[in-house]
Scaffold this active site. Structure first.
Site, PDB file in Angstrom:
ATOM      1  N   ASP A   8       0.732  -0.761  -0.094  1.00  0.00           N
ATOM      2  CA  ASP A   8       0.353  -0.284   0.141  1.00  0.00           C
ATOM      3  C   ASP A   8       0.687   1.391   0.410  1.00  0.00           C
ATOM      4  OD1 ASP A   8      -2.569   1.377   2.424  1.00  0.00           O
ATOM      5  OD2 ASP A   8      -1.216   1.850   0.480  1.00  0.00           O
ATOM      6  N   ILE A   9       0.485   1.960  -1.123  1.00  0.00           N
ATOM      7  CA  ILE A   9       1.423   3.105  -1.767  1.00  0.00           C
ATOM      8  C   ILE A   9       1.767   4.576   0.193  1.00  0.00           C
ATOM      9  CG2 ILE A   9       0.197   4.471  -2.459  1.00  0.00           C
ATOM     10  CD1 ILE A   9       2.759   4.972  -4.465  1.00  0.00           C
ATOM     11  N   ASN A  22      -6.868  12.400 -11.239  1.00  0.00           N
ATOM     12  CA  ASN A  22      -7.878  12.592 -12.395  1.00  0.00           C
ATOM     13  C   ASN A  22      -7.577  14.152 -12.785  1.00  0.00           C
ATOM     14  OD1 ASN A  22      -9.794  14.047 -10.453  1.00  0.00           O
ATOM     15  ND2 ASN A  22     -10.592  12.199 -10.307  1.00  0.00           N
ATOM     16  N   GLY A  30      -9.586   4.163  -6.071  1.00  0.00           N
ATOM     17  CA  GLY A  30      -8.645   3.874  -5.998  1.00  0.00           C
ATOM     18  C   GLY A  30      -7.247   4.373  -5.761  1.00  0.00           C
ATOM     19  N   ASP A  32      -6.220   6.973  -5.575  1.00  0.00           N
ATOM     20  CA  ASP A  32      -5.978   8.423  -5.441  1.00  0.00           C
ATOM     21  C   ASP A  32      -6.562   9.089  -4.025  1.00  0.00           C
ATOM     22  OD1 ASP A  32      -7.982  11.331  -7.244  1.00  0.00           O
ATOM     23  OD2 ASP A  32      -6.725  11.042  -5.831  1.00  0.00           O
ATOM     24  N   THR A 122      -3.708   1.718 -14.727  1.00  0.00           N
ATOM     25  CA  THR A 122      -4.087  -0.091 -14.719  1.00  0.00           C
ATOM     26  C   THR A 122      -4.873   0.148 -14.314  1.00  0.00           C
ATOM     27  OG1 THR A 122      -2.463  -0.612 -12.972  1.00  0.00           O
ATOM     28  CG2 THR A 122      -1.402   0.151 -15.276  1.00  0.00           C
ATOM     29  N   VAL A 124      -8.272   2.210 -12.868  1.00  0.00           N
ATOM     30  CA  VAL A 124      -9.861   2.430 -13.322  1.00  0.00           C
ATOM     31  C   VAL A 124      -9.779   2.980 -14.423  1.00  0.00           C
ATOM     32  CG1 VAL A 124     -11.697   4.696 -13.375  1.00  0.00           C
ATOM     33  CG2 VAL A 124     -10.780   3.530 -11.098  1.00  0.00           C
ATOM     34  N   TYR A 125      -8.354   4.082 -15.538  1.00  0.00           N
ATOM     35  CA  TYR A 125      -8.829   4.227 -16.475  1.00  0.00           C
ATOM     36  C   TYR A 125      -8.444   2.669 -18.119  1.00  0.00           C
ATOM     37  CZ  TYR A 125      -8.512   9.055 -15.143  1.00  0.00           C
ATOM     38  OH  TYR A 125      -8.853   9.755 -14.760  1.00  0.00           O
TER      39      TYR A 125
HETATM   40  N1  APR Z   1      -0.990   1.546  -3.461  1.00  0.00           N
HETATM   41  C1  APR Z   1      -0.914   1.446  -4.242  1.00  0.00           C
HETATM   42  N2  APR Z   1      -1.134   1.153  -5.733  1.00  0.00           N
HETATM   43  C2  APR Z   1      -2.819   0.769  -5.462  1.00  0.00           C
HETATM   44  C3  APR Z   1      -3.396   1.224  -4.658  1.00  0.00           C
HETATM   45  C4  APR Z   1      -2.410   1.854  -2.858  1.00  0.00           C
HETATM   46  N3  APR Z   1      -2.890   1.602  -1.773  1.00  0.00           N
HETATM   47  N4  APR Z   1      -5.109   1.257  -4.283  1.00  0.00           N
HETATM   48  C5  APR Z   1      -5.370   1.103  -5.869  1.00  0.00           C
HETATM   49  N5  APR Z   1      -3.826   0.980  -6.019  1.00  0.00           N
HETATM   50  C6  APR Z   1      -3.756   0.280  -7.066  1.00  0.00           C
HETATM   51  C7  APR Z   1      -4.598   0.155  -8.678  1.00  0.00           C
HETATM   52  O1  APR Z   1      -4.542  -1.941  -7.947  1.00  0.00           O
HETATM   53  C8  APR Z   1      -3.508  -0.500 -10.038  1.00  0.00           C
HETATM   54  O2  APR Z   1      -3.099  -0.508  -9.990  1.00  0.00           O
HETATM   55  O3  APR Z   1      -3.242   1.633  -8.369  1.00  0.00           O
HETATM   56  C9  APR Z   1      -2.930   1.394  -9.914  1.00  0.00           C
HETATM   57  C10 APR Z   1      -4.324   2.345 -10.750  1.00  0.00           C
HETATM   58  O4  APR Z   1      -5.585   2.120 -10.418  1.00  0.00           O
HETATM   59  P1  APR Z   1      -6.240   3.684 -10.390  1.00  0.00           P
HETATM   60  O5  APR Z   1      -6.136   4.272  -8.588  1.00  0.00           O
HETATM   61  O6  APR Z   1      -7.544   3.408 -10.321  1.00  0.00           O
HETATM   62  O7  APR Z   1      -5.930   5.161 -10.826  1.00  0.00           O
HETATM   63  P2  APR Z   1      -5.682   5.421 -12.248  1.00  0.00           P
HETATM   64  O8  APR Z   1      -5.564   3.743 -13.448  1.00  0.00           O
HETATM   65  O9  APR Z   1      -4.538   5.851 -13.195  1.00  0.00           O
HETATM   66  O10 APR Z   1      -7.183   6.196 -13.028  1.00  0.00           O
HETATM   67  C11 APR Z   1      -7.095   7.421 -11.644  1.00  0.00           C
HETATM   68  O11 APR Z   1      -9.734   6.405 -10.713  1.00  0.00           O
HETATM   69  O12 APR Z   1      -9.245   6.490  -8.212  1.00  0.00           O
HETATM   70  C12 APR Z   1      -9.477   7.575  -9.539  1.00  0.00           C
HETATM   71  O13 APR Z   1      -9.377   9.977  -9.358  1.00  0.00           O
HETATM   72  C13 APR Z   1      -8.493   8.447  -9.795  1.00  0.00           C
HETATM   73  O14 APR Z   1     -10.617   9.586 -11.869  1.00  0.00           O
HETATM   74  C14 APR Z   1      -8.843   8.899 -11.262  1.00  0.00           C
HETATM   75  C15 APR Z   1      -8.732   7.746 -11.969  1.00  0.00           C
END
Ligand code: APR
Length: 177
Positions: A8-9, A22, A30, A32, A122, A124-125
């Protein structure tokens, strides 16, 4: 130096963690959502202060913005906005590469010695992890090589790929063997 971890980052005590945000930069799901929850409400207020470059857009796709980390163990959060994946033929690879380059440049400008990236775009996007990881590793390697050339004395920046899933970590490890 590049490290790959699964976790978890929001728990990493590095100089900067990168947020897959976003363009509004006011939170989401996610990573964010996890970063905003862990950083606390001050992060939202700091994001509100980031000027909009056009209505509803604080950080255009491919660019990066920096805020303090507040309650996070990380000093800074570098927000970057990845491309929404369509088919890889609409500029997505270039935009994703720009996210890594701009986040690294912003980290260097702010004296960061360590930075952790999630797998941008990777989730939501919808960017396929294999393609996205190749771009991520290539851009980070280029950055570290350039930095070694530029300033001999500069201590190498530690770059961590923080994968949420074991599967993603395997993909990154195969690329950095
Ligand atoms: N720590 C590390 N990685 C994480 C965590 C965490 N706590 N939570 C999720 N992830 C990973 C996901 O499993 C995925 O591999 O982060 C990666 C990116 O996924 P998303 O968070 O969905 O981001 P993205 O695909 O870039 O979509 C961005 O999603 O949350 C919304 O506001 C955000 O609209 C924006 C979109």
């Amino acid at each position: 130096m590049i490290k790959i971890i699964q976790g978890d980052i929001t728990t990493l005590a590095v100089d900067a963690i990168v947020n897959a945000a976003n363009q509004m930069m006011l939170g989401g799901g996610g990573v964010d959502g996890a970063i905003h929850r862990a950083a606390g409400p001050e992060l939202y207020k700091a994001c509100l202060k980031v000027p909009e470059v056009r209505p509803g857009v604080r950080c255009p796709t491919g660019e990066a913005r920096i805020t303090p980390g507040f309650r996070l163990p990380a000093k800074f959060v570098i927000h970057t906005v990845g491309p929404v994946y369509r088919d890889g033929l609409h500029g997505e690879p270039e935009k994703l590469a720009a996210c890594y380059r701009n986040a690294l440049a912003l980290a260097a400008e702010n004296g960061c010695k360590s930075i952790a990236f999630p797998c941008i775009s990777t989730g939501v996007y919808g960017y396929p992890i294999e393609d996205a990881a190749k771009i991520a590793v290539r851009e980070v390697k280029n950055f570290l090589t350039q930095r070694r050339r530029d300033a001999e004395c500069a201590e190498e920046m530690e770059v961590i790929f923080c994968c949420f899933s074991a599967r993603d970590a395997v993909v990154y490890r195969q690329l950095t063997l």
